[in-house]
Write a protein that holds these residues in place. Structure first.
Motif, PDB file in Angstrom:
ATOM      1  N   ASN A 163      86.113  55.943  16.053  1.00  0.00           N
ATOM      2  CA  ASN A 163      87.310  55.236  16.506  1.00  0.00           C
ATOM      3  C   ASN A 163      87.394  53.892  15.774  1.00  0.00           C
ATOM      4  O   ASN A 163      86.513  53.045  15.940  1.00  0.00           O
ATOM      5  N   TYR A 169      84.767  58.029  19.602  1.00  0.00           N
ATOM      6  CA  TYR A 169      85.374  58.822  18.541  1.00  0.00           C
ATOM      7  C   TYR A 169      86.808  59.211  18.900  1.00  0.00           C
ATOM      8  O   TYR A 169      87.245  59.069  20.039  1.00  0.00           O
ATOM      9  N   ARG A 170      87.505  59.737  17.867  1.00  0.00           N
ATOM     10  CA  ARG A 170      88.818  60.335  18.068  1.00  0.00           C
ATOM     11  C   ARG A 170      88.792  61.763  17.533  1.00  0.00           C
ATOM     12  O   ARG A 170      88.191  62.036  16.501  1.00  0.00           O
ATOM     13  N   ASN A 172      91.085  65.148  16.356  1.00  0.00           N
ATOM     14  CA  ASN A 172      92.383  65.633  15.910  1.00  0.00           C
ATOM     15  C   ASN A 172      92.236  67.086  15.450  1.00  0.00           C
ATOM     16  O   ASN A 172      91.313  67.418  14.690  1.00  0.00           O
ATOM     17  N   ASN A 233      94.617  62.449  18.360  1.00  0.00           N
ATOM     18  CA  ASN A 233      93.923  61.177  18.544  1.00  0.00           C
ATOM     19  C   ASN A 233      93.317  61.052  19.942  1.00  0.00           C
ATOM     20  O   ASN A 233      93.433  60.014  20.597  1.00  0.00           O
ATOM     21  N   GLN A 235      90.608  60.316  22.498  1.00  0.00           N
ATOM     22  CA  GLN A 235      89.404  59.498  22.505  1.00  0.00           C
ATOM     23  C   GLN A 235      88.303  60.173  23.319  1.00  0.00           C
ATOM     24  O   GLN A 235      88.566  60.766  24.374  1.00  0.00           O
TER      25      GLN A 235
END
Length: 418
Positions: A163, A169-170, A172, A233, A235
């Motif tokens: 992140n 973290y992110r 996708n 995105n 989290q």
């Protein structure tokens, strides 16, 4: 604040917002006998409207709630963390019992138990204590593992990146075959980190940026909710990420555990088709004119076919229990040899459970006659469920792995698809 306390606080912060699920009163099952008794009792209830749910694609929200409240979703939590820690054979039999009542209901928790096992094998102590307690309180794990559009079914594109604006973290990416995610409190998600290594991120079902889409259109297992999950995105804290690839780079029971649950689902579907076959032939079917008998149940060719199917079913049941015993041995002492032996035993069970589930769904119509095809009975759901679910892994490769193991002493590959 200690490191363990800080990790727990971070995980607690990721809980979904308060909802009806936060007030579940969940039974605590203490042993294997209680687990089997609870499964049989629930199966009687689930069987009543299974055909209706399939025909109308009526999602089993109420049934799932009763299933969770029974305590059965917590039976694989180890005893030292408050669960029953049942054997793998008992876990498989519970799944088979529920699947015989409703194949979709039997499949929905498959990935829940898979996630529990991965936490048991690869989770740290904080993760085990946190997530196992959530499971015992009634939280459900779903699944967001598989993807469409990759070269093979085991490749992943969904990314896990640091992140840039804070800790954690992110995520996708887009998933499909996300069985159970629609109904879940947590969605375990396979992701590729910045080093190209596959990890498992456990994401709250209602996390911002996570969308679960009910777009499953398969002709079988119609109420599993096995549609799409989109991560935009999303989290996730570092504490909710568990090693995934490392569960297969060393010998563990993860792969055969996943497969024995699939075998149990197929066995349950076979039992359901077999039971409906017997009931229909006994009460509705007419004997063939050349048989010279008054009852369809006295037709000698029908008796021969029922005898053959009975043997197949009993053989599949025996191999499933044998596979559970081998898996118990492997989990107690995971070595190259013990895990390979468990994987092969489970592969043998999967061959027979696949064959008998398809055979029972087909023989039902052959022996029961044309009346059995009427839409009002919806008996075709058994074959549709079996044909859909058994496509999960190709049985032809299980024959290859078994032959190579016994003839050449070659251990099977370690992954979740054997």
């Amino acid at each position: 604040m200690t490191q363990t306390a800080a990790a727990s606080a971070t995980l607690l912060d990721t809980l979904p917002p308060p909802s009806a699920t936060s007030t579940r009163l969940v039974a605590r099952i203490r042993d294997e006998a209680e687990a089997l008794a609870a499964a049989r009792k629930l199966a009687e209830d689930f069987r009543r409207e299974a055909g209706l749910r399939d025909r109308e694609r009526k999602l089993p929200w109420d049934e799932l709630e009763r299933y969770v409240r029974s305590g059965l979703w917590g039976i694989s939590v180890p005893r030292e963390y408050g669960g029953a820690g049942v054997s793998y054979g008992t876990l498989a039999e519970v799944i088979a019992i529920i699947s015989a009542a409703d194949g979709s209901l039997g499949q929905i928790p498959q990935n829940h138990f898979y996630a529990v096992e991965l936490i048991r094998v690869n989770g740290n102590e904080t993760q085990k204590r946190f997530f196992f307690e959530r499971v015992l309180q009634g939280d459900r794990f779903g699944n967001a593992l598989a993807e469409l559009g990759t070269r093979t079914s085991h490749e992943r594109k969904t990314s896990l990146a640091r992140n840039p604006h804070g800790p954690g973290y992110r995520i996708n990416g887009r998933k499909f075959y996300a069985t159970g995610a629609l109904y879940a409190d947590w969605v375990p998600t396979s992701v590729i980190d910045e080093q190209g290594v596959q990890q498992l991120a456990i994401v709250p079902r209602h996390a911002a940026g996570l969308t679960v889409i009910d777009d499953w259109s398969g002709f079988g297992q119609r109420t599993t909710g096995s549609g799409s999950a989109v991560f935009d995105n999303v989290q996730v804290p570092a504490d909710a990420v568990i090693g995934f690839a490392s569960a297969f780079t060393r010998p563990t029971q993860i792969g055969p555990l996943a497969q024995i649950l699939h075998a149990a689902i197929d066995l349950g579907i076979a039992r359901a088709a077999y039971a409906d076959l017997l009931e229909f032939v006994r009460t509705r079917s007419r004997p063939w004119i050349d048989s010279g008998v008054e009852r369809a149940g006295d037709d000698p060719l029908t008796l021969r076919e029922v005898g053959d199917l009975t043997i197949q079913l009993h053989a599949a049941e025996a191999l499933l229990q044998r596979a559970g015993d081998r898996l118990d041995t492997a989990a107690a002492e995971p070595t190259e040899d013990s895990v390979a032996a468990a994987s092969i035993a489970v592969a043998e069970a999967r061959v027979l459970t696949t064959d008998v589930s398809l055979a029972a769904g087909s023989k039902l119509f052959e022996l029961a006659g044309s009346q059995a095809t009427l839409a009002e009975h919806n008996l075709d759901r058994h074959w549709r469920n079996a044909r859909t679910h058994t496509l999960h892994d190709p049985v032809r490769w299980k024959y290859h792995a078994i032959g190579n193991y016994v003839l050449n002493g070659q251990n099977p590959p370690r992954h979740g698809a054997l």
